[in-house]
Design a protein around this motif. Structure first.
Motif, PDB file in Angstrom:
ATOM      1  N   LEU A   1      -3.920  -3.664  16.168  1.00  0.00           N
ATOM      2  CA  LEU A   1      -3.695  -5.579  16.103  1.00  0.00           C
ATOM      3  C   LEU A   1      -3.536  -6.773  17.683  1.00  0.00           C
ATOM      4  O   LEU A   1      -4.296  -7.124  18.414  1.00  0.00           O
ATOM      5  CB  LEU A   1      -2.648  -6.360  15.602  1.00  0.00           C
TER       6      LEU A   1
ATOM      7  N   LEU B   1       2.819  -4.739  13.765  1.00  0.00           N
ATOM      8  CA  LEU B   1       3.985  -5.559  13.932  1.00  0.00           C
ATOM      9  C   LEU B   1       4.344  -5.284  15.323  1.00  0.00           C
ATOM     10  O   LEU B   1       5.596  -5.472  16.154  1.00  0.00           O
ATOM     11  CB  LEU B   1       5.117  -4.557  13.476  1.00  0.00           C
TER      12      LEU B   1
ATOM     13  N   VAL C   1      -6.090 -12.696  14.899  1.00  0.00           N
ATOM     14  CA  VAL C   1      -6.701 -12.694  15.682  1.00  0.00           C
ATOM     15  C   VAL C   1      -7.870 -13.676  15.850  1.00  0.00           C
ATOM     16  O   VAL C   1      -7.931 -14.958  16.605  1.00  0.00           O
ATOM     17  CB  VAL C   1      -7.763 -11.409  15.891  1.00  0.00           C
TER      18      VAL C   1
ATOM     19  N   ARG D   1     -15.126 -19.099   2.312  1.00  0.00           N
ATOM     20  CA  ARG D   1     -15.452 -18.292   2.055  1.00  0.00           C
ATOM     21  C   ARG D   1     -16.777 -18.209   2.819  1.00  0.00           C
ATOM     22  O   ARG D   1     -17.936 -18.434   2.517  1.00  0.00           O
ATOM     23  CB  ARG D   1     -16.293 -16.831   1.014  1.00  0.00           C
TER      24      ARG D   1
ATOM     25  N   GLN E   1       3.650  -8.828  11.479  1.00  0.00           N
ATOM     26  CA  GLN E   1       1.957  -9.424  11.903  1.00  0.00           C
ATOM     27  C   GLN E   1       1.825 -11.240  10.966  1.00  0.00           C
ATOM     28  O   GLN E   1       1.798 -12.244  11.302  1.00  0.00           O
ATOM     29  CB  GLN E   1       0.675  -8.870  11.307  1.00  0.00           C
TER      30      GLN E   1
ATOM     31  N   CYS F   1     -14.994 -10.174  17.176  1.00  0.00           N
ATOM     32  CA  CYS F   1     -13.147  -9.886  17.306  1.00  0.00           C
ATOM     33  C   CYS F   1     -12.512  -9.644  16.602  1.00  0.00           C
ATOM     34  O   CYS F   1     -12.782  -9.022  15.290  1.00  0.00           O
ATOM     35  CB  CYS F   1     -13.389 -11.714  17.824  1.00  0.00           C
ATOM     36  N   GLY F   2     -11.685  -8.506  17.214  1.00  0.00           N
ATOM     37  CA  GLY F   2      -9.933  -7.669  16.570  1.00  0.00           C
ATOM     38  C   GLY F   2     -10.561  -6.901  15.079  1.00  0.00           C
ATOM     39  O   GLY F   2     -11.997  -5.679  15.675  1.00  0.00           O
ATOM     40  N   ASP F   3     -10.182  -6.832  14.262  1.00  0.00           N
ATOM     41  CA  ASP F   3     -10.566  -5.933  12.933  1.00  0.00           C
ATOM     42  C   ASP F   3     -12.447  -6.029  12.946  1.00  0.00           C
ATOM     43  O   ASP F   3     -12.872  -5.247  12.439  1.00  0.00           O
ATOM     44  CB  ASP F   3      -9.982  -5.622  12.364  1.00  0.00           C
TER      45      ASP F   3
ATOM     46  N   GLY G   1      -8.828 -16.676   9.127  1.00  0.00           N
ATOM     47  CA  GLY G   1      -8.051 -16.724   9.509  1.00  0.00           C
ATOM     48  C   GLY G   1      -6.694 -15.619   9.686  1.00  0.00           C
ATOM     49  O   GLY G   1      -5.200 -16.054   9.222  1.00  0.00           O
TER      50      GLY G   1
ATOM     51  N   ARG H   1       1.927  -4.983   7.660  1.00  0.00           N
ATOM     52  CA  ARG H   1       0.805  -5.005   8.361  1.00  0.00           C
ATOM     53  C   ARG H   1       1.259  -4.299   9.871  1.00  0.00           C
ATOM     54  O   ARG H   1       2.393  -3.784  10.285  1.00  0.00           O
ATOM     55  CB  ARG H   1      -0.334  -5.670   8.580  1.00  0.00           C
TER      56      ARG H   1
ATOM     57  N   ALA I   1     -11.623 -17.355   4.039  1.00  0.00           N
ATOM     58  CA  ALA I   1     -11.509 -17.290   1.987  1.00  0.00           C
ATOM     59  C   ALA I   1     -10.322 -17.707   1.749  1.00  0.00           C
ATOM     60  O   ALA I   1     -10.579 -18.404   0.383  1.00  0.00           O
ATOM     61  CB  ALA I   1     -12.111 -15.828   2.746  1.00  0.00           C
TER      62      ALA I   1
HETATM   63  C1  LIG Z   1      -1.382  -1.278   5.510  1.00  0.00           C
HETATM   64  C2  LIG Z   1      -2.396  -1.724   6.910  1.00  0.00           C
HETATM   65  C3  LIG Z   1      -1.102  -1.680   8.375  1.00  0.00           C
HETATM   66  C4  LIG Z   1      -1.220  -1.718   9.197  1.00  0.00           C
HETATM   67  N1  LIG Z   1      -0.694  -1.259  10.274  1.00  0.00           N
HETATM   68  C5  LIG Z   1      -0.469  -1.453  11.621  1.00  0.00           C
HETATM   69  C6  LIG Z   1       0.349  -0.963  12.743  1.00  0.00           C
HETATM   70  O1  LIG Z   1       1.216  -1.252  12.144  1.00  0.00           O
HETATM   71  N2  LIG Z   1       0.312  -1.909  14.052  1.00  0.00           N
HETATM   72  C7  LIG Z   1      -0.979  -2.248  14.103  1.00  0.00           C
HETATM   73  O2  LIG Z   1      -1.295  -2.340  14.899  1.00  0.00           O
HETATM   74  N3  LIG Z   1      -1.827  -2.551  13.228  1.00  0.00           N
HETATM   75  C8  LIG Z   1      -2.129  -2.208  12.062  1.00  0.00           C
HETATM   76  N4  LIG Z   1      -3.082  -2.208  11.359  1.00  0.00           N
HETATM   77  C9  LIG Z   1      -3.888  -3.224  12.033  1.00  0.00           C
HETATM   78  C10 LIG Z   1      -3.881  -4.741  11.468  1.00  0.00           C
HETATM   79  O3  LIG Z   1      -3.193  -4.685  10.880  1.00  0.00           O
HETATM   80  C11 LIG Z   1      -5.337  -5.272  11.921  1.00  0.00           C
HETATM   81  O4  LIG Z   1      -5.728  -4.338  13.116  1.00  0.00           O
HETATM   82  C12 LIG Z   1      -4.763  -6.562  12.270  1.00  0.00           C
HETATM   83  O5  LIG Z   1      -5.172  -7.111  11.059  1.00  0.00           O
HETATM   84  C13 LIG Z   1      -6.846  -7.725  12.598  1.00  0.00           C
HETATM   85  O6  LIG Z   1      -6.472  -9.092  12.769  1.00  0.00           O
HETATM   86  P1  LIG Z   1      -7.834  -9.532  11.964  1.00  0.00           P
HETATM   87  O7  LIG Z   1      -7.429 -11.013  12.490  1.00  0.00           O
HETATM   88  O8  LIG Z   1      -8.848  -8.915  13.293  1.00  0.00           O
HETATM   89  O9  LIG Z   1      -8.108  -9.396  11.198  1.00  0.00           O
HETATM   90  P2  LIG Z   1      -7.067  -9.208   9.276  1.00  0.00           P
HETATM   91  O10 LIG Z   1      -5.796 -10.099   9.683  1.00  0.00           O
HETATM   92  O11 LIG Z   1      -8.054  -8.396   8.863  1.00  0.00           O
HETATM   93  O12 LIG Z   1      -8.137 -11.259   8.909  1.00  0.00           O
HETATM   94  C14 LIG Z   1      -9.440 -10.920   8.868  1.00  0.00           C
HETATM   95  C15 LIG Z   1      -9.328 -12.332   7.840  1.00  0.00           C
HETATM   96  O13 LIG Z   1     -10.760 -12.869   7.741  1.00  0.00           O
HETATM   97  C16 LIG Z   1     -10.867 -13.357   6.103  1.00  0.00           C
HETATM   98  N5  LIG Z   1     -12.072 -12.809   5.827  1.00  0.00           N
HETATM   99  C17 LIG Z   1     -12.541 -12.018   5.382  1.00  0.00           C
HETATM  100  N6  LIG Z   1     -13.920 -12.298   4.781  1.00  0.00           N
HETATM  101  C18 LIG Z   1     -14.091 -13.926   4.808  1.00  0.00           C
HETATM  102  C19 LIG Z   1     -15.636 -14.422   4.818  1.00  0.00           C
HETATM  103  N7  LIG Z   1     -16.012 -13.851   3.802  1.00  0.00           N
HETATM  104  N8  LIG Z   1     -15.162 -15.674   4.898  1.00  0.00           N
HETATM  105  C20 LIG Z   1     -13.976 -16.104   5.491  1.00  0.00           C
HETATM  106  N9  LIG Z   1     -12.662 -15.261   6.166  1.00  0.00           N
HETATM  107  C21 LIG Z   1     -12.824 -13.925   5.858  1.00  0.00           C
HETATM  108  C22 LIG Z   1      -9.415 -12.543   5.558  1.00  0.00           C
HETATM  109  O14 LIG Z   1      -9.080 -13.101   4.239  1.00  0.00           O
HETATM  110  C23 LIG Z   1      -8.465 -12.151   6.391  1.00  0.00           C
HETATM  111  O15 LIG Z   1      -7.066 -13.258   6.569  1.00  0.00           O
HETATM  112  C24 LIG Z   1      -3.012  -2.595   9.715  1.00  0.00           C
HETATM  113  C25 LIG Z   1      -3.583  -2.693   8.710  1.00  0.00           C
HETATM  114  C26 LIG Z   1      -3.304  -2.031   7.557  1.00  0.00           C
HETATM  115  C27 LIG Z   1      -4.495  -2.612   6.399  1.00  0.00           C
END
Ligand SMILES: Cc1cc2nc3c(=O)[nH]c(=O)nc-3n(C[C@H](O)[C@H](O)[C@H](O)COP(=O)(O)OP(=O)(O)OC[C@H]3O[C@@H](n4cnc5c(N)ncnc54)[C@H](O)[C@@H]3O)c2cc1C
Length: 418
Positions: A317, A55, A24, A143, A119, A302-304, A21, A53, A44
C-alpha cells in the motif's frame, strides 16, 4: 480491449474519473479535489472493504498525509512506531533476538517514525477528508464495465446491482481498482510476474499482549515453517496485533481455521494455556506482478492495479500511496494550456518513474524480505547472516538502513525530464 459505447446517455461529465474506492483511489480523489479538479470515485461495492490487509505506513507517505492535515488523525488512530524493527526466532524455538534496525533519523523537521494502522481505518479517514471538498464525489454500488477512448475524453460504462447502466465521461481516467483491475484488463495491459505457490498467506488479527514478553511494535520471525511478521495493528488502547504468516498450500481453505490454534501455539510467547482473542483470519495468495505500462492514452493505473508484491516488507500500500503522490503532482498540469498537447509526456513520466521504482527497488526489497524469513537456500542463509552481522557490529549500517525509510518526495517534478 476498449469497447464501443453508445453515443447517447452520458449522464455525468468530470475532469477525472477514478475507478475503485480503496485507499489508493480515495487518496488520489482527496489530492485531485484539493487541487480543484472535478473528481468522482466509482466503487463497485457498497462500502469500504473491512478485511485485514495492509497496515504499515512509512515516512515517505506520512509526509504526504501531513500536507493534507490528516497526519495527526492517522497517528492518533494508529500506533506511532519509533522503535524500528526486530529480527527474532520463534517463541517455541530459541525465542532469541537476532538483530534490529533502529528507528530512522530524519533531517530537522521531517518525519522519522512509521505508523501502524489497519487499512480500513485509513480509508475511512481519507474518505472523510476528501468529502470536505465540493469538487469530490464518491458513488458506491457503481461497477466499471468498459471504456472507450475518444479524441479528448474517455467514456465509461458502469452498472449498478439493480441492473441499471450509467455512462460517464472524463478527460482522464485512473484505474485504482485493485490487483485484478478490470480497467487494466479492458486496456489489454499485461500484468507480468508470478504468484507464490509455496505458501498460502494468512493475515491474522488478534488481541494479545506481546509487549509483556519483550516484543517491540514490529518483529520479523525467522523460521522455515513458522516464519511470521508480528506487528501492532492499532493504537495501544485498541490493542490489536497482526500476524502475517503462511500455511501449506495443500490445506483446503475451509480447513484453515482449525490449524490456527496450533500455529499460534508455536508463535506466541508467554505462559500456557494461551489467552488471546482471535479477531479475524484472512487467507490469500501473494503475487509479484507489474503492469507492462502504467498508462494507455488517457487512462492511468495506480496502486495494486499497477503492481502487487508479497506483503512481508509492508511495501504494497505504501507504494500505491506514493504513486498517488507522484501522479497528483503531474496530472493537474495536464489541464493547463501549457500542456494542451504535451500532456502525454506528463503521464509517461508518471508511468516511467513509478514503474522503474517498483521494478528496480520495491520488487527486490520484497523478494529479499520474504526469502530472509524462511529460506534454507545456503546463499540466502549466508546473505542473511552477513546482514545481521553488519547490523549487530556496525551501528552506522543500521542507521543507513533506517535512513532509507525516511526519504521524502520532492514537491516539484519537472515535466521536462519526461
Ligand atoms: C489479505 C491481504 C493482506 C495484505 N497485507 C498487506 C500488508 O500487510 N502490507 C501491505 O503493504 N499490503 C498488504 N496487502 C496489500 C494491500 O492491501 C494493497 O496494496 C492495497 O489494498 C492496495 O490498495 P488499492 O486501493 O490499490 O486497491 P484495493 O484496496 O484492492 O481497492 C480496489 C478497489 O477497487 C474496487 N473495484 C474493483 N473492481 C471494480 C470495478 N469494476 N468497478 C469499480 N470498483 C472496482 C474494489 O471493490 C476495491 O474497493 C494485503 C492484501 C491482502 C489481500
Amino acid at each position: 480491449m476498449a469497447k464501443q459505447l453508445p453515443e447517447e446517455n452520458i449522464s455525468e461529465q468530470h475532469d477525472v474519473v477514478i475507478v475503485g474506492g480503496g485507499p489508493v483511489g480515495l487518496f488520489l480523489g482527496l489530492n485531485l479535489a484539493q487541487k480543484g479538479l472535478d473528481t468522482v470515485v466509482l466503487e463497485a461495492e457498497a462500502d469500504i472493504n473491512q478485511s485485514p490487509r495492509a497496515l504499515m505506513y512509512f515516512p515517505i507517505v506520512l509526509n504526504e498525509f501531513e500536507k493534507f492535515g490528516i497526519l495527526d488523525e492517522v497517528v492518533r488512530a494508529g500506533y506511532k512506531n519509533q522503535e524500528g524493527l526486530c529480527f527474532r526466532t520463534t517463541a517455541s524455538g530459541s525465542n532469541k533476538v537476532l538483530a534490529s534496525i533502529p528507528p530512522g533519523k530524519a533531517s530537522q523537521g521531517s518525519i522519522d517514525y512509521g505508523v501502524q494502522l489497519g487499512q480500513p481505518r485509513l480509508a475511512e479517514i481519507l474518505r472523510r477528508h476528501a468529502q470536505k471538498y465540493p469538487s469530490f464525489s464518491l458513488q458506491y454500488n457503481t461497477r466499471f464495465v468498459g471504456l472507450e477512448e475518444e479524441h479528448d475524453a474517455v467514456r465509461l460504462e458502469t452498472s449498478t446491482p439493480d441492473g441499471k447502466t450509467k455512462y460517464f465521461s472524463a478527460r482522464f481516467v485512473v484505474g485504482c481498482d485493485g490487483a485484478s483491475s478490470p480497467v487494466r484488463k479492458a486496456l489489454g495491459i499485461p500484468f507480468e510476474g508470478y504468484t507464490w505457490h509455496d505458501w498460502r498467506f494468512l493475515a491474522i488479527n488478534l488481541r494479545y499482549d506481546f509487549t509483556k514478553y519483550g516484543y517491540p511494535a514490529a518483529n520479523h520471525v525467522l523460521d522455515p515453517e513458522d516464519w511470521a511478521v508480528i506487528v501492532r495493528a492499532s493504537n495501544v488502547e485498541e490493542g490489536l496485533w497482526r500476524i502475517a504468516t503462511g500455511i501449506s498450500p495443500d490445506i483446503p481453505v475451509e480447513e484453515i481455521e482449525k490449524h490456527i490454534p496450533a500455529k499460534l501455539e508455536r508463535l506466541l510467547p508467554g505462559p500456557r494455556p494461551l489467552q488471546y482473542e482471535l479477531v479475524a483470519v484472512n487467507p490469500y495468495w501473494a503475487h509479484e506482478r507489474v503492469a507492462k505500462t502504467y498508462r494507455s492514452g488517457r487512462v492511468i493505473l495506480c496502486g495494486d492495479a499497477a503492481h502487487v508484491n508479497n506483503p512481508l516488507t509492508a511495501l504494497g500500500l505504501t507504494t500505491g500511496l506514493v504513486d498517488v503522490a507522484v501522479l497528483s503532482r503531474l496530472l493537474p498540469q495536464a489541464f493547463t494550456p501549457q500542456h494542451a498537447s504535451s500532456w502525454p509526456r506528463l503521464l509517461d513520466k508518471y508511468s516511467t518513474l513509478r514503474r522503474n521504482d517498483f521494478v528496480n527497488q520495491v520488487q527486490k526489497l520484497c523478494l529479499d524480505g520474504k526469502l530472509r524469513l524462511h529460506s534454507t537456500d545456503p546463499k540466502v542463509v549466508a546473505a542473511r547472516e552477513d546482514f545481521f552481522n553488519m547490523l549487530n557490529k556496525n551501528p552506522g549500517f543500521g542507521d543507513f538502513v533506517a535512513g532509507t525509510m525516511v526519504e521524502k518526495l520532492p514537491d516539484d517534478l519537472d515535466p521536462s525530464l519526461a
